[in-house]
Structures are given as C-alpha cells and as structure tokens.
Design a protein around this motif. Structure first.
Motif, short mmCIF file in Angstrom:
data_model
loop_
_atom_site.label_atom_id
_atom_site.label_comp_id
_atom_site.label_asym_id
_atom_site.label_seq_id
_atom_site.Cartn_x
_atom_site.Cartn_y
_atom_site.Cartn_z
N UNK B 220 0.63 -1.01 0.11
CA UNK B 220 0.15 0.07 -0.10
C UNK B 220 0.81 1.10 0.57
N UNK B 221 0.32 2.23 -0.77
CA UNK B 221 1.53 3.46 -0.94
C UNK B 221 1.11 4.04 0.89
N UNK B 222 0.88 3.78 1.75
CA UNK B 222 1.57 4.16 3.15
C UNK B 222 2.33 3.58 3.46
N UNK B 223 3.41 1.90 3.64
CA UNK B 223 3.95 1.55 3.51
C UNK B 223 4.91 2.55 2.37
N UNK B 224 5.54 2.57 1.28
CA UNK B 224 5.99 2.97 0.53
C UNK B 224 6.27 4.69 1.21
N UNK B 225 5.30 5.38 1.40
CA UNK B 225 5.74 6.64 1.93
C UNK B 225 6.28 6.93 3.27
N UNK B 226 6.34 5.65 4.15
CA UNK B 226 6.71 5.40 5.55
C UNK B 226 8.31 5.53 4.48
N UNK B 227 8.76 4.44 3.65
CA UNK B 227 9.88 3.97 3.46
C UNK B 227 10.45 5.51 3.18
N UNK B 228 10.27 6.69 2.47
CA UNK B 228 10.68 7.37 1.69
C UNK B 228 10.61 8.52 2.76
N UNK B 229 9.97 8.94 3.65
CA UNK B 229 10.37 9.96 4.74
C UNK B 229 11.64 9.37 5.20
N UNK B 230 11.66 8.16 5.96
CA UNK B 230 12.60 7.60 6.36
C UNK B 230 14.53 7.38 5.61
N UNK B 231 13.80 7.88 4.45
CA UNK B 231 15.16 8.11 3.42
C UNK B 231 14.97 7.40 1.54
N UNK B 232 14.05 6.45 1.85
CA UNK B 232 13.74 6.24 0.91
C UNK B 232 14.06 4.74 0.00
N UNK B 233 14.27 4.05 -1.12
CA UNK B 233 14.46 2.44 -1.02
C UNK B 233 14.84 2.91 -3.33
N UNK B 234 15.03 1.90 -3.34
CA UNK B 234 15.91 1.73 -4.65
C UNK B 234 15.26 1.07 -5.64
N UNK B 235 14.23 0.81 -5.13
CA UNK B 235 13.42 -0.29 -5.66
C UNK B 235 12.58 0.42 -6.90
N UNK B 236 12.56 1.89 -7.32
CA UNK B 236 11.52 2.35 -8.09
C UNK B 236 10.28 2.76 -7.18
N UNK B 237 9.30 2.61 -5.82
CA UNK B 237 8.24 2.51 -5.94
C UNK B 237 7.95 3.19 -5.95
N UNK B 238 6.98 4.01 -5.34
CA UNK B 238 6.41 6.11 -5.53
C UNK B 238 4.58 5.06 -4.94
N UNK B 239 4.22 6.21 -3.87
CA UNK B 239 2.92 6.23 -3.28
C UNK B 239 2.11 6.59 -4.37
N UNK B 240 2.66 7.63 -5.20
CA UNK B 240 2.05 7.57 -6.35
C UNK B 240 1.24 6.93 -7.13
N UNK B 241 1.69 5.24 -7.22
CA UNK B 241 1.71 4.31 -7.62
C UNK B 241 -0.36 3.99 -7.90
N UNK B 242 -0.71 4.08 -6.28
CA UNK B 242 -1.64 3.18 -5.99
C UNK B 242 -1.40 1.58 -4.99
N UNK B 243 -2.18 0.87 -5.01
CA UNK B 243 -1.96 -0.09 -4.22
C UNK B 243 -1.49 -1.35 -4.92
N UNK B 244 -0.43 -1.60 -4.87
CA UNK B 244 -0.64 -2.88 -5.82
C UNK B 244 -0.74 -3.62 -4.81
N UNK B 245 -0.21 -5.47 -5.22
CA UNK B 245 -0.56 -6.81 -4.93
C UNK B 245 0.62 -7.77 -5.22
N UNK B 246 1.35 -8.31 -4.87
CA UNK B 246 2.11 -8.81 -4.76
C UNK B 246 2.21 -9.95 -4.19
N UNK B 247 2.24 -10.79 -5.70
CA UNK B 247 1.84 -12.49 -6.04
C UNK B 247 3.10 -13.44 -4.98
N UNK B 248 2.97 -14.36 -4.65
CA UNK B 248 3.84 -15.44 -4.59
C UNK B 248 3.54 -16.77 -5.05
#
Lengths: 210, 336
Positions: B220-248
């Motif tokens: 969910x965007x909230x997870x990505x937003x939190x990660x961004x506020x703590x410095x970001x990630x290298x995974x190219x995920x942005x909260x503006x993309x909306x909700x994603x579903x990971x399938x394993x």
C-alpha cells in the motif's frame, strides 16, 4: 509456505508419509562422514588442487576455514532451506566470528578472484533461506558463512538495536521480546535479517514508529 | 534501518547511514548483496508488548469472499498501519486445498474492525488468533514455511534415536521454489489470478510430496510513503502508483525428477498472470527480490532510473566489480 501449518497440527498423521517420501540421510558427526544420497561428488580426505588456492585464506583465518569432511562444513552445508542449495558443494566454507574476520576473508577472496577470475568466485550466506541453488552457496568456490555473527544488543535508551549480519529474526525477537521492545522486521522467525532487509522487504510487520 | 556497518570489496569497513555514505545507505535497501558484506544492522527500536495475530484456515470454497475482503482491505485509503495481511490459497498432495490468512494487528486488541472482514468469513477449519508475543507469532509464521520441517525433524530424532550414537542431524530437505509477480489491486483481476492458479493444480497434483500455493500481499502507498520519509528505497516504488498486490507462488516437493514439471508449471503461471495483467491494464514491473526465482530480474523490475543509480553506487564502492563477478550469487547489477 502455508500448508506446513496443517502439517504442524497433524504431525503424527503425516509422519509415515513424510518418512516414505522424504530423502532421509542419517548423519552422525561423531562417527563416519554423512551419507547423503544426493551427493554428486565424493568428498576427498585431503585438500584437492582446487582447494590449495585457499591456502592464503586459511593462513589469514586459521581455524575458520573448513573443508568438505569437517563437521563445520557439513553443519553449514546442511542448514539451508532448500534441498537444491544444500546440494551445492563449495570447496571450503569460511566462518568469520567478527567484522575483522569478514574483512580479512573479503580481502583474501577478492584478491584471489582478481588473480584468477574464472576459478575462484565466492558466495555469502546469511539465513540461507533463498531457495535457488547458488544464491548463497557456490559449487567449487568459497562460501562466507555469516551465521556466527549474530549478536543482538540494544543501546542504553533503547532506541537502537544492533544486530550481527548473520542473525535471524528469531535472534532479534527473542532478545527484544524480554524487554517489550521491537523493530520493524520479518514475520517468519527463521529468515535471516540480512537477506530480508537488503532485499528491500515490503512485507515486514510494519509497526508504526513512536 | 538507521545504519549499516559494511565490509567493502577492498576489505575496508565503513558505516552507511543518512549522513555518511548515504548513497550506499539507500542502495543497500533493495540492492541485496551487490555492494559488500553487511556485518551489523542498526535498527530503530520502539516499545512493543504482546499483540493480536495468528493464522485462520478456511475451506477453499471461501475463495471469492477472501479476494473481496483482500481487495477492500488493500484499497482502503485510511489503511490502518497497525494491521498486516498475508492471504494464501494452496494445495497439498493428499490433503486437498485450503484458504489461509495470516492476520496481525500490532496492538493487544483482538479482532479490530480493519481485520473483521477476514475473521468473519465462515466456515473456518481452524484459527490460532490470539494476543501473544512477537517471538511466538513469528515462530508460528516461520513454521508454515517448509524450513519449519526442522521442528518435525526434532520429532524424527526422538523416534530414530539410538542410545549408543548421538544423532546430530536428520537431513530432510524438500526441493523449494519461489517465483513472483506484482500487479495493481483490482478485484476482477484478483479473481482471474485465482482462477489461473486453480487451473495449475491438476498439472502438479500427482507430484510426490507437493505443496503448492499462491500468496497475495498488499503493497500500500502508506508503506512506501513511510519508507520514503525514512530515506527512500532503491526499488523504484512510489506512493503515487496506487495499491499494488504482490503475488508469490511457492512450491515444495520431494524428488528432483519432478523439477522440470514443477518449474514449467510455476513459470507458466507467472507468465500467464503477467500476460493477463497487461490485457487487464493492471500490470506492474516490480519483482520482489526475495521472492524472485533465479530466472527473474528484480533489478530490471526496479526500473531504469533505480537500476542506473545502483550501478553508479557499485562503480563507486566496488570499482573492480568483486561483488558483481566475484560473487555471482543473487541478483547482479551488470551481468544480465
């Protein structure tokens, strides 16, 4: 990943089917070398030519480099998550005990790699939970097994937890639980901290930070 | 993650954090084993007592209700970030199929409103939901992955123990496979993916010792937003993309002679899901590295910008490429 929980509940019913289907090797380190029906190479009792290139490594880290017949090697090799990874046979396994050991190992293996790139690659192993063969092991190469570096400590005001590179989440939580503390981390206890974190985990238990 | 202590290719030990080697600090989150060996992690710590969580098992006939609840939970803009959900559907050889939800709410509050859409689905085969410790809940979760066979091995040790020898290990390993994809949260597409998964069962149901499951988790965007506020990630995920579903997709099986079939059906499921996602307009390139199979490319899945940044960090801290070609395991930045 999920129906093993059914297995946990109905273990007694499942035991016979697991025994008949599973590859079972009974290992007794005190006596003879382990019998592993999956072994594709026979272990030799002396370092082979391919292992003698590790003499410099052994010199720098005496007592911390093990070869195929050593108990340390077998214990490490057989502690992976998947059969595929367990079947990979490295030439040697390095077990650093601290950061200095890791630095010495990396330095030795990097210079070995640079002098003979085609024959001396290495691997790094943390929790060992990635399924595919060669992710954290390497056929005929050296493995740096980080699992001896797993200490967990918390600072005086309990705001920062320091975790050794080879720790699992169970190491972290069993320490922090007693203090009613937590960090945002993995939900499966036996998974390594390193792989989960460095893989960019999105799936940790996201506890809102105070 | 506040700080990493990391050994670099030249044997130097450095710290990577927001103010020191910060490019390396960001690269390490998602950059895996491409930059060195991390010898210590420093993690932000907070108070946490016991909290509510566990696992609920349902008949597979509840699948459609499960997916509806998943979709609504994931899309909720006021996502309650004390809650976590792991939803699985699976088949176990000789036992049949089930739906399974891992539910967590990191307060000692049983059955909060945000998770009631899952706890109220009936019928249920079993439930372990309770207020318990972080350690206990994660040990339980860990036991659901086949490495949890270690706990079964302890029982085997007891049965096969012979007094004059000291058994140190009984080696029971299953063959394991993880393969993954990600798509946008969409109810009709979730049902399409479930049907696609269901179709694979007849292809693998005879495999010796098979356990075969698909697991959905929301990003969910909230997870990505939190990660961004703590410095970001290298995974190219942005909260503006909306909700994603990971399938394993996970597979666990006994015999190497079945490797080809299992890999083929698992890979086929992901390929079909990706193709259908394109058709439904919900595709996304993200491949979660820790769930990726050897043949997948999570670094490319981060997108060109993230990949370029990671490559630049590699050249700076590992100019000889020791952790690229000297350490070929994992997912590399240059060699694919």
């Amino acid at each position: 990943m999920f129906l093993r929980s059914l297995l946990k509940t109905w273990t007694l019913l499942l035991l016979p089917s697991l025994l008949s289907h599973a590859r079972v090797g009974f290992s007794n380190m005190a006596d003879s070398p382990p019998v592993n029906p999956n072994a594709t190479k026979s272990a030799t009792s002396t370092p082979s030519d391919s292992q003698s290139q590790y003499d410099a490594l052994i010199k720098v880290l005496p007592g911390k480099v093990s070869l195929p017949l050593d108990p340390t090697y077998q214990s490490s090799k057989t502690s992976y998550f998947s059969q595929q990874e367990e079947q990979v046979s490295p030439a040697c396994i390095v077990t650093p005990k601290n950061t200095n050991d890791v630095a010495a190992a990396v330095k030795a293996l990097a210079s070995l790699y640079e002098s003979s790139p085609s024959s001396s690659q290495f691997a790094v192993r943390g929790g060992g939970h990635t399924p595919w063969a060669g992710s954290a092991s390497i056929e005929g190469g050296a493995v740096i097994d980080m699992t001896s570096i797993r200490a967990v400590t918390v600072n005086a005001d309990q705001t920062v937890t320091s975790v050794g590179g080879g720790a699992t989440w169970s190491d972290v939580y069993s320490y922090l639980d007693l203090k009613n503390l937590a960090v945002s981390g993995g939900r499966a206890a036996q998974v390594g901290v390193a792989g989960l974190t460095l893989g960019g985990d999105f799936e940790s238990l996201k506890m809102p930070l105070c | 993650m506040i700080n990493y202590e990391i050994v670099l290719a030249n044997g130097a030990t450095v710290e990577a954090n927001k103010t020191s080697n910060s490019d390396l600090w960001i690269a390490l989150r998602g950059g895996s084993n491409n930059f060195g060996i991390v010898t210590r992690f420093d993690l932000k710590t907070f108070e946490q007592g016991n909290f509510w969580g566990g696992i609920v098992y349902y008949p597979i006939t509840t699948a459609s209700q499960q997916l509806t609840a998943f979709y609504n939970f994931a899309k909720d803009p006021s996502y309650d970030d004390y809650s976590a959900l792991i939803q699985s559907f699976g088949y176990s050889g000789g036992q049949g199929s089930a739906a399974v939800n891992g539910l967590y709410y990191t307060k000692p509050q049983p059955n909060p409103p945000t998770l009631q859409p899952f706890t109220t689905i009936q019928p249920q085969l079993a439930s372990t939901m309770r207020v318990d410790s972080l350690l206990s809940l994660t040990m339980e979760r860990g036991a659901t992955s086949p490495n949890g066979l270690r706990s079964v091995r302890m029982i085997f040790c007891g049965l096969l123990y012979s007094p004059h020898k000291r058994p140190t290990a009984i080696l029971i390993f299953n063959r394991e496979l993880y393969v993954t994809t990600t798509f946008r949260n969409d109810l009709s597409f979730l049902n399409v993916v479930y049907e696609t998964f269901d179709d694979t069962i007849s292809k693998i149901e005879k495999v010796t010792g098979i356990t075969w499951a698909v697991t959905f988790q929301p990003i969910v965007p909230a997870i990505i937003t939190k990660s961004d506020s703590l410095g970001g990630n290298s995974q190219g995920l942005s909260p503006s993309e909306g909700v994603l579903v990971n399938a394993l997709l996970t597979a666990s099986w006994s015999l190497s002679s079945d490797d080809e079939l299992v890999n083929k059906v698992a890979g086929g499921f992901i390929e079909k899901t990706d193709m259908l996602a394109q058709e439904h307009g919900v595709s996304h390139s993200f491949i979660y590295l820790n769930y990726a199979n050897k043949t997948q490319n999570p670094i490319d899945g981060y997108g060109a910008i993230s990949k370029a940044k990671l490559q630049a960090v590699s050249k700076k801290y590992d100019p000889q490429g020791v952790f690229q070609r000297g350490v070929p395991g994992g997912f590399k930045l240059f060699t694919r």
